[in-house]
Design an enzyme around this catalytic site. Structure first.
Site, PDB file in Angstrom:
ATOM      1  N   GLU A  38     -15.291 -38.887  -6.821  1.00  0.00           N
ATOM      2  CA  GLU A  38     -14.629 -38.621  -8.165  1.00  0.00           C
ATOM      3  C   GLU A  38     -13.322 -38.040  -7.745  1.00  0.00           C
ATOM      4  O   GLU A  38     -12.572 -37.414  -8.734  1.00  0.00           O
ATOM      5  CB  GLU A  38     -15.372 -38.026  -9.158  1.00  0.00           C
ATOM      6  CG  GLU A  38     -16.821 -38.666  -9.544  1.00  0.00           C
ATOM      7  CD  GLU A  38     -17.506 -37.850 -10.664  1.00  0.00           C
ATOM      8  OE1 GLU A  38     -16.998 -36.772 -10.984  1.00  0.00           O
ATOM      9  OE2 GLU A  38     -18.748 -38.431 -10.858  1.00  0.00           O
ATOM     10  N   LYS A  69     -21.919 -41.976 -21.810  1.00  0.00           N
ATOM     11  CA  LYS A  69     -21.410 -42.775 -20.820  1.00  0.00           C
ATOM     12  C   LYS A  69     -21.899 -44.384 -21.336  1.00  0.00           C
ATOM     13  O   LYS A  69     -22.904 -44.578 -21.365  1.00  0.00           O
ATOM     14  CB  LYS A  69     -22.289 -42.650 -19.529  1.00  0.00           C
ATOM     15  CG  LYS A  69     -21.870 -41.367 -18.730  1.00  0.00           C
ATOM     16  CD  LYS A  69     -22.660 -40.803 -17.399  1.00  0.00           C
ATOM     17  CE  LYS A  69     -22.264 -39.690 -17.011  1.00  0.00           C
ATOM     18  NZ  LYS A  69     -23.183 -39.313 -15.766  1.00  0.00           N
TER      19      LYS A  69
END
EC number: 4.2.1.11
Length: 425
Positions: free
Chosen positions: A204, A336
């Site tokens: 990330e 999400k």
């Protein structure tokens, strides 16, 4: 004019080099929408299921079956439908799948079509996606949760917690928030390098140094915030994603990096101490996904002074969220899109949270693409917070850049959530 006339699914690569689904939707008036589907590394057991091919191709991770479903069954089911009928289209695909977890035709197939339909409809109506989905009141720019040190399943180091984040709560705009984050990120890089640590980045975009425990990571971040000229807790707050399910074994939390084992109460007390010792305002998945008693204990312990976010706990699922609300567990949901598998269900989860007084955090996955849809969805839902990684890697910065564009487009209407995003500040 907004009838769906063509759908094209294809297999592309995500930020980890694994296959994922991309979908194009074309409407009768020529309007076009394209969406790419993200994928997680630490996935909750209760998430909607991605359809993967198995076999030797792409080491079993191919998505040709999901693409085939997009181009075949799904197209046949929704061709000719009005793209503005988002709920009906999503329901049609869910019924077509027929399973509880979307495992037959794949949540990755359904989500790709769902998001591409919304984008095509937005283009047809002449509106940006955030305005089309969120309506006239969509104007709040979210506080970014910037993951600048990675551990757990997102990195090859001894740190058991998955993410250490900074939140620029004191910035005046999302543009300024990104600057705050960038300056701390580069300051941290130099400090890690000077201390002899590797400064390669994880999935990330955050650094993955070999630090012995969470406190060591937090100390580096605190020093970097101050060195960059900011005040910890005032300009920039801290956040954790423990991803505790990943190290929950036989009823205990096993810290392999620290060589310690904590029972659920000890785990909650450990997190409470961290939140007391550092300006930590949000903790995600501090307890394991099915440790409801542990979650309740943690919520009772610090839920009145810290945001407790359920990710694996709730998996963007309104039914699980309602269970948590009823039990008084957590006070926030991580959102999400691929955990639940359709735009309609995603929006329903945010609405359910807000009605109960829970906050909502729009989030990426560790396997991302250049698709910046979640930036628009964060503004559309006025959720006030977004998790989209560090200040490196274009799959992460694409979302920050889109937020900057949206803020510019909104002009005087734009409001950066800042400290108001968290009720405890």
């Amino acid at each position: 004019m907004t009838a769906i006339i063509d759908i094209v699914g294809r297999e592309i690569l995500d930020s980890r080099g694994n296959p994922t689904v991309e979908v194009d939707v074309v409407l009768e008036d020529g309007s076009f929408g394209r969406a790419a589907v993200p994928s997680g590394a630490s996935t909750g057991a209760h998430e909607a299921v991605e359809l993967r091919d198995g076999g030797s191709r792409y080491l079993g991770k191919g998505v040709e079956k999901a693409v085939e479903a997009v181009n075949g069954k799904i197209f046949d089911a929704i061709a000719g439908m009005d793209a503005e009928s988002q709920l009906l289209i999503d329901q049609t695909m869910i019924e077509l799948d027929g399973s509880a977890n979307k495992g037959n035709i794949g949540a990755n197939a359904i989500l790709g079509v769902s998001l591409a339909v919304a984008k095509a409809a937005a283009q047809a109506t002449g509106l940006p996606l955030y305005r089309y989905v969120g309506g006239a009141n969509a104007h709040v720019l979210p506080v970014p949760m910037m993951n600048i040190i990675n551990g757990g399943a997102h990195a090859d180091n001894p740190i058991d917690f998955q993410e250490f984040m900074i939140l620029p709560v004191g910035a005046s705009s999302v543009r300024e928030a990104v600057r705050y984050g960038s300056e701390v990120f580069h300051t941290l890089k130099k400090r890690l390098k000077d201390a002899g640590h590797n400064t390669n980045v994880g999935d990330e975009g955050g650094f993955a140094p070999n630090l012995k425990n969470a406190q060591a990571a937090l100390d580096f971040i605190m020093e970097s915030i101050e060195k960059a000229g900011f005040k910890p807790g005032e300009d920039i707050a801290l956040g954790l994603d423990c991803a505790a399910t990943e190290f929950f074994k036989d009823g205990n939390y096993v810290y392999e990096g620290e060589r310690k084992t904590r029972d659920p109460k000890a785990q909650a007390k450990y997190l409470a101490k961290l939140a007391s010792d550092y300006p930590i305002v949000t903790i995600e998945d501090g307890m394991a996904e099915d440790d409801w008693e542990g979650w309740k204990y943690l919520t009772d312990l610090i839920g009145d002074k810290c945001q407790l976010v359920g990710d694996d706990l709730f998996v963007t699922n309104s039914a699980r969220l309602r269970d948590g609300i009823r039990m008084g567990v957590a006070n926030s949901i991580l959102v999400k899109v691929n955990q639940i598998g359709s735009l309609s269900e995603t929006l329903d989860a945010v609405e359910t949270a807000h009605k109960a007084g829970y906050t909502a955090v729009m989030s990426h996955r560790s396997g991302e693409t250049e698709d910046s849809t979640i930036a628009d969805l964060a503004v559309a839902t006025n959720c006030g917070q977004i998790k989209t990684g560090s200040l490196a890697r274009s799959d992460r910065t694409a979302k920050y850049n889109q937020l900057i564009r949206i803020e510019e487009e909104l002009g005087k209407q734009a409001r950066y959530a800042g400290r108001n995003a968290l009720k405890f500040l």
